[in-house]
Design a protein around this motif. Structure first.
Motif, PDB file in Angstrom:
ATOM      1  N   GLY A  39       0.817  -1.202   0.000  1.00  0.00           N
ATOM      2  CA  GLY A  39       0.000   0.000   0.000  1.00  0.00           C
ATOM      3  C   GLY A  39       0.853   1.255   0.000  1.00  0.00           C
ATOM      4  N   SER A  40       0.593   2.144  -0.928  1.00  0.00           N
ATOM      5  CA  SER A  40       1.363   3.392  -1.074  1.00  0.00           C
ATOM      6  C   SER A  40       2.848   3.117  -1.290  1.00  0.00           C
ATOM      7  CB  SER A  40       1.196   4.296   0.163  1.00  0.00           C
ATOM      8  OG  SER A  40      -0.154   4.568   0.413  1.00  0.00           O
ATOM      9  N   ASN A  41       3.157   1.958  -1.791  1.00  0.00           N
ATOM     10  CA  ASN A  41       4.561   1.540  -1.948  1.00  0.00           C
ATOM     11  C   ASN A  41       5.333   1.751  -0.649  1.00  0.00           C
ATOM     12  OD1 ASN A  41       6.673   0.381  -3.445  1.00  0.00           O
ATOM     13  ND2 ASN A  41       7.516   2.397  -3.960  1.00  0.00           N
ATOM     14  N   SER A  42       4.667   1.496   0.471  1.00  0.00           N
ATOM     15  CA  SER A  42       5.282   1.771   1.770  1.00  0.00           C
ATOM     16  C   SER A  42       6.431   0.812   2.066  1.00  0.00           C
ATOM     17  CB  SER A  42       4.243   1.658   2.881  1.00  0.00           C
ATOM     18  OG  SER A  42       3.710   0.329   2.913  1.00  0.00           O
ATOM     19  N   GLU A  43       6.331  -0.438   1.471  1.00  0.00           N
ATOM     20  CA  GLU A  43       7.371  -1.459   1.701  1.00  0.00           C
ATOM     21  C   GLU A  43       7.629  -1.673   3.192  1.00  0.00           C
ATOM     22  OE1 GLU A  43      10.633  -1.653  -1.418  1.00  0.00           O
ATOM     23  OE2 GLU A  43      10.248   0.500  -1.256  1.00  0.00           O
ATOM     24  N   ASP A  79       6.580  -3.998   9.570  1.00  0.00           N
ATOM     25  CA  ASP A  79       7.454  -2.941  10.074  1.00  0.00           C
ATOM     26  C   ASP A  79       6.568  -1.758  10.433  1.00  0.00           C
ATOM     27  OD1 ASP A  79      10.442  -1.218   8.789  1.00  0.00           O
ATOM     28  OD2 ASP A  79       9.354  -1.097  10.681  1.00  0.00           O
ATOM     29  N   GLN A  80       6.254  -1.636  11.723  1.00  0.00           N
ATOM     30  CA  GLN A  80       5.369  -0.579  12.166  1.00  0.00           C
ATOM     31  C   GLN A  80       6.142   0.627  12.716  1.00  0.00           C
ATOM     32  OE1 GLN A  80       2.452  -2.342  14.911  1.00  0.00           O
ATOM     33  NE2 GLN A  80       1.076  -2.525  13.165  1.00  0.00           N
ATOM     34  N   ARG A  81       7.440   0.610  12.565  1.00  0.00           N
ATOM     35  CA  ARG A  81       8.223   1.729  13.095  1.00  0.00           C
ATOM     36  C   ARG A  81       7.847   3.018  12.378  1.00  0.00           C
ATOM     37  NH1 ARG A  81      14.111  -0.643  12.264  1.00  0.00           N
ATOM     38  NH2 ARG A  81      13.099  -1.092  10.264  1.00  0.00           N
ATOM     39  N   GLY A  82       7.607   4.047  13.157  1.00  0.00           N
ATOM     40  CA  GLY A  82       7.254   5.329  12.553  1.00  0.00           C
ATOM     41  C   GLY A  82       5.778   5.454  12.219  1.00  0.00           C
ATOM     42  N   GLU A  86      -4.065   4.959  12.610  1.00  0.00           N
ATOM     43  CA  GLU A  86      -4.648   3.691  12.168  1.00  0.00           C
ATOM     44  C   GLU A  86      -3.590   2.695  11.732  1.00  0.00           C
ATOM     45  OE1 GLU A  86      -7.671   2.816  12.620  1.00  0.00           O
ATOM     46  OE2 GLU A  86      -7.472   0.896  11.627  1.00  0.00           O
ATOM     47  N   ALA A  87      -2.470   3.201  11.213  1.00  0.00           N
ATOM     48  CA  ALA A  87      -1.421   2.290  10.744  1.00  0.00           C
ATOM     49  C   ALA A  87      -0.784   1.512  11.881  1.00  0.00           C
ATOM     50  CB  ALA A  87      -0.352   3.068   9.979  1.00  0.00           C
ATOM     51  N   MET A  88      -1.010   1.949  13.129  1.00  0.00           N
ATOM     52  CA  MET A  88      -0.495   1.199  14.273  1.00  0.00           C
ATOM     53  C   MET A  88      -1.451   0.094  14.678  1.00  0.00           C
ATOM     54  SD  MET A  88       2.450   1.990  15.338  1.00  0.00           S
ATOM     55  CE  MET A  88       2.521   1.414  17.021  1.00  0.00           C
ATOM     56  N   PRO A 135      13.506  -5.327  17.277  1.00  0.00           N
ATOM     57  CA  PRO A 135      13.208  -4.115  18.049  1.00  0.00           C
ATOM     58  C   PRO A 135      11.704  -3.872  18.071  1.00  0.00           C
ATOM     59  CG  PRO A 135      13.970  -3.532  15.848  1.00  0.00           C
ATOM     60  CD  PRO A 135      14.076  -5.030  15.951  1.00  0.00           C
ATOM     61  N   GLU A 136      11.278  -2.989  18.960  1.00  0.00           N
ATOM     62  CA  GLU A 136       9.855  -2.659  19.038  1.00  0.00           C
ATOM     63  C   GLU A 136       9.399  -2.111  17.691  1.00  0.00           C
ATOM     64  OE1 GLU A 136       8.856  -0.448  22.486  1.00  0.00           O
ATOM     65  OE2 GLU A 136       6.870   0.099  21.726  1.00  0.00           O
ATOM     66  N   GLY A 137       8.214  -2.543  17.261  1.00  0.00           N
ATOM     67  CA  GLY A 137       7.692  -2.061  15.993  1.00  0.00           C
ATOM     68  C   GLY A 137       7.901  -3.025  14.844  1.00  0.00           C
ATOM     69  N   ILE A 138       8.745  -4.006  15.003  1.00  0.00           N
ATOM     70  CA  ILE A 138       8.915  -5.039  13.973  1.00  0.00           C
ATOM     71  C   ILE A 138       8.308  -6.322  14.533  1.00  0.00           C
ATOM     72  CG2 ILE A 138      10.511  -6.363  12.562  1.00  0.00           C
ATOM     73  CD1 ILE A 138      12.361  -4.035  12.500  1.00  0.00           C
TER      74      ILE A 138
END
Lengths: 179, 101
Positions: A39-43, A79-82, A86-88, A135-138
């Motif tokens: 989505g959105s080429n977020s990779e 990969d939720q870092r950053g 809603e993306a979280m 790490p947190e977020g992955i």
């Protein structure tokens, strides 16, 4: 092997020979997975490969869904870092669609490389994250076992296309349009 | 054949029999029983290893805690909490051992 041939001849492989998978081959397969749309080429995907036999054995201990003894395990991670908002959301479907697209590329690339693979969804997320030092977020999302197939299973039974494919609307049924 | 060897072989066979019996039995039992059966199998395996002195400090501690859970009153919420905690501890131990290699 062309694309459609790969799609229709692929099988889920859980029984492997003891032949190892080279780093070069695995890298190529993961590169194919990374080429999948997002989505959105977020990779927003991280891939971790495990090839060292004792580490595979340890991963198996945390992933009851790994039945056989693969030559490699690939962990597809969100990969939720950053991310904010809603993306979280851990159930945000976009993240799983992104992982699913990468999964299918990975399965097909493995097959085209003469290897077998199978997705594994049964694992302890936090346990695996600790073992891999994430790490947190992955967050581990899916595992894929990879290796040289011991044999090629017969094609699984699939539903007839007319059971699952409808044109224009579900109510319209299976009829074709008069173009 | 020494007595301990006989016991270990017998107990190993019994454990396999228990696991297969449990697998079959679960078709006709509440699904919740599955988690306890697996935990019980782990406890029985730890007992076998204990008789031959094969438990390291980590497994000795784990065995004590699992035995307390197996032998205590049935409490799904407590069991689930304990299982979650044990998986985390096991994951840390797996990582520690992998890094020590």
């Amino acid at each position: 092997m062309d694309t459609l041939e790969a799609i229709f001849s692929r099988r889920s492989i859980r029984d492997f020979t003891s032949e190892p998978v080279s780093d070069e081959t695995l890298r190529g397969i993961i590169q194919a997975a990374a080429a999948a749309p997002s989505g959105s080429n977020s990779e927003k995907r991280i891939f971790i490969s495990i090839r060292e036999p004792r580490r595979i054995a340890a991963a198996r201990a945390l992933a009851p869904g790994i039945i056989g003894r693969p030559a490699a395990v690939v962990v597809i991670c969100l990969d939720q870092r950053g991310n904010t908002g809603e993306a979280m959301n851990p159930v945000d479907p976009t993240q799983y669609i992104n992982s699913g697209a990468a999964l299918q590329n990975l399965l097909l690339a493995a097959h085209a490389s003469g290897l077998g693979a199978c997705p594994v969804a049964s694992f302890h997320t936090q346990g695996l994250a600790i073992f891999l030092g994430l790490p947190e977020g992955i967050i581990p999302c899916l595992l894929v076992v990879v290796g040289k197939p011991r044999f090629t299973p017969a094609a699984p039974r699939k539903r007839a296309l007319d059971e699952i494919y409808f044109q224009e609307s579900y109510e319209a049924g299976h009829g074709t349009r008069d173009d | 054949m020494e007595r301990e060897t006989i016991n270990r072989q017998e107990e190993t066979f019994n454990l396999i029999a228990y696991m297969i019996s449990s697998a079959r039995g679960l078709y006709d039992e509440p699904p919740d029983y599955g988690s306890f059966r697996l935990l019980d199998a782990a406890g029985r395996l730890l007992e076998i290893l204990d008789t031959s002195g094969e438990l390291d400090p980590f497994l000795i501690q784990l065995k004590e805690e699992i035995d307390a859970e197996r032998e205590g009153s049935m409490d799904d919420a407590r069991q689930r909490q304990n299982l979650e905690r044990w998986v985390i501890e096991i994951a840390k131990e797996l990582r520690r051992r992998a890094e020590a290699d």
